[in-house]
Design an enzyme around this catalytic site. Sequence first.
Site, PDB file in Angstrom:
ATOM      1  NE  ARG A  93      34.823 -13.120  15.947  1.00 29.96           N
ATOM      2  CZ  ARG A  93      34.436 -12.543  14.811  1.00 29.96           C
ATOM      3  NH1 ARG A  93      34.377 -11.234  14.711  1.00 29.96           N
ATOM      4  NH2 ARG A  93      34.096 -13.284  13.778  1.00 29.96           N
ATOM      5  CG  ASN A 147      25.871 -11.262  16.597  1.00 29.27           C
ATOM      6  OD1 ASN A 147      24.701 -11.391  16.279  1.00 29.27           O
ATOM      7  ND2 ASN A 147      26.834 -11.033  15.710  1.00 29.27           N
ATOM      8  CB  CYS A 167      20.649 -10.312  11.661  1.00 32.34           C
ATOM      9  SG  CYS A 167      21.951 -11.433  11.101  1.00 32.34           S
ATOM     10  CG  HIS A 197      23.366 -15.698  13.553  1.00 29.83           C
ATOM     11  ND1 HIS A 197      24.521 -15.419  14.247  1.00 29.83           N
ATOM     12  CD2 HIS A 197      23.131 -14.620  12.767  1.00 29.83           C
ATOM     13  CE1 HIS A 197      24.963 -14.216  13.896  1.00 29.83           C
ATOM     14  NE2 HIS A 197      24.135 -13.718  13.005  1.00 29.83           N
ATOM     15  CE1 TYR A 251      26.835 -16.918  12.208  1.00 32.54           C
ATOM     16  CE2 TYR A 251      25.473 -15.894  10.520  1.00 32.54           C
ATOM     17  CZ  TYR A 251      26.503 -15.821  11.438  1.00 32.54           C
ATOM     18  OH  TYR A 251      27.212 -14.655  11.581  1.00 32.54           O
TER      19      TYR A 251
END
Length: 429
Positions: A93, A147, A167, A197, A251
Amino acid sequence: MSALKLAIIGGGSTYTPELIDGFARLRDTLPIGELVLVDPAADRLELIGGLARRIFAKQGHGAVVTTTTDIEAGVADADAVLLQLRVGGQAARNQDETWPLECGCVGQETTGAGGLAKALRTVPVVLDIAEKVRRANPDAWIVDFTNPVGIVTRALREAGHKAVGLCNVAIGFQRRFAKHLGVDPELVRLDHVGLNHLSWERGVTLLDAPGAAGGREVLPELLAGFGKEIADDIRLPQRVVERLGVVPSYYLRYFYQHDLVVEELKVKGSRAAEVAEIERQLLELYADPALDTKPELLDRRGGAFYSEAAVQLIAALLGTGGGTSVQVVNTRNDGVLPFLPDDAVIEVPAEVDAAGVRPLPQRPLEPLYAGLVAAVTSYEHLALDAALRGGRDRVFDALLAHPLVGQIELADRLTDRLLAHNREHLAWA
């Protein structure tokens, strides 16, 4: 109905106690008899499993909590399997959120080039797990929290699995709007539309009673009375939110203020580094045998209200939630947004019950939003193709199609960096 068996793939996550807390508190809605935590990290399983048992005991819940590193054993006879894995962990990440910045692009784990990298690592692993679930129990539902939820859910659905994506963006808005209005969250229904998102709240209905028809539209009232708080929450200018008359997901800031976000990230650094430190502290807390509640620090880990959303969704799918309910989920388009392919995965309110998931009809999506939704859907199609079949050219195509990239030279540089940082996770690279 007899008590249910649930399995959590990625059960060693520091986030798992959030789910456990919801399962314990809402046991009348979702009667769990056995919960299996599955994770390759045996040391983490020991910590999380122990805390899960203490949380259940504290709440007077009789569920049995078991742990295993064996996926087949963990999902055997499970009524539902929850996916919350992270291939490559926080280290991957951190890379996703770092190397795109070198090219002047937003570094984020689900959006843009970083999101593509996560999809490429994740989809093959998830599909392998899903096949094991299907062999163990073809009737089991797979609920995907992993995700990028839209791409992963699309992969699962195209492979024929009983899967739905979830989500916490929608339930987060519902809870915050209810707090502004001073009402029970169950009285607030969202006109939520878009992709995972990449969504907007086009309306907010205040119901007379939970699940009631009709109701009163209160979004203009919310924007008039709480416009600054709402805009601050999603980190967009208040004047823009009021001008649009809708509430974009936070987002959308990566699209509407991309260059500003890039400059901020270059100064602030990655969210992954912050999360890694939070995780270190959480694991120390979890090791305390006296801890029997989720610690306050977990709220900083992210994923607020996920447990409530998960309980509502799983209970409806397994028939313990009292009939049909309307919930915001990620599921097949099937003509709901007619400008998208039927197999696209959209995020909209849907009727959910033991018969499955049925997205509700939507009024036409305004051009200001439809164009972006169509572009990102095309990117997601190409991203999934790259995840399934591999190849540098497919990665390049997906990046070239992404609205935050869209330039040949930039897509080339991002492709090279993506492959360089992910070779150990890509069998074809």
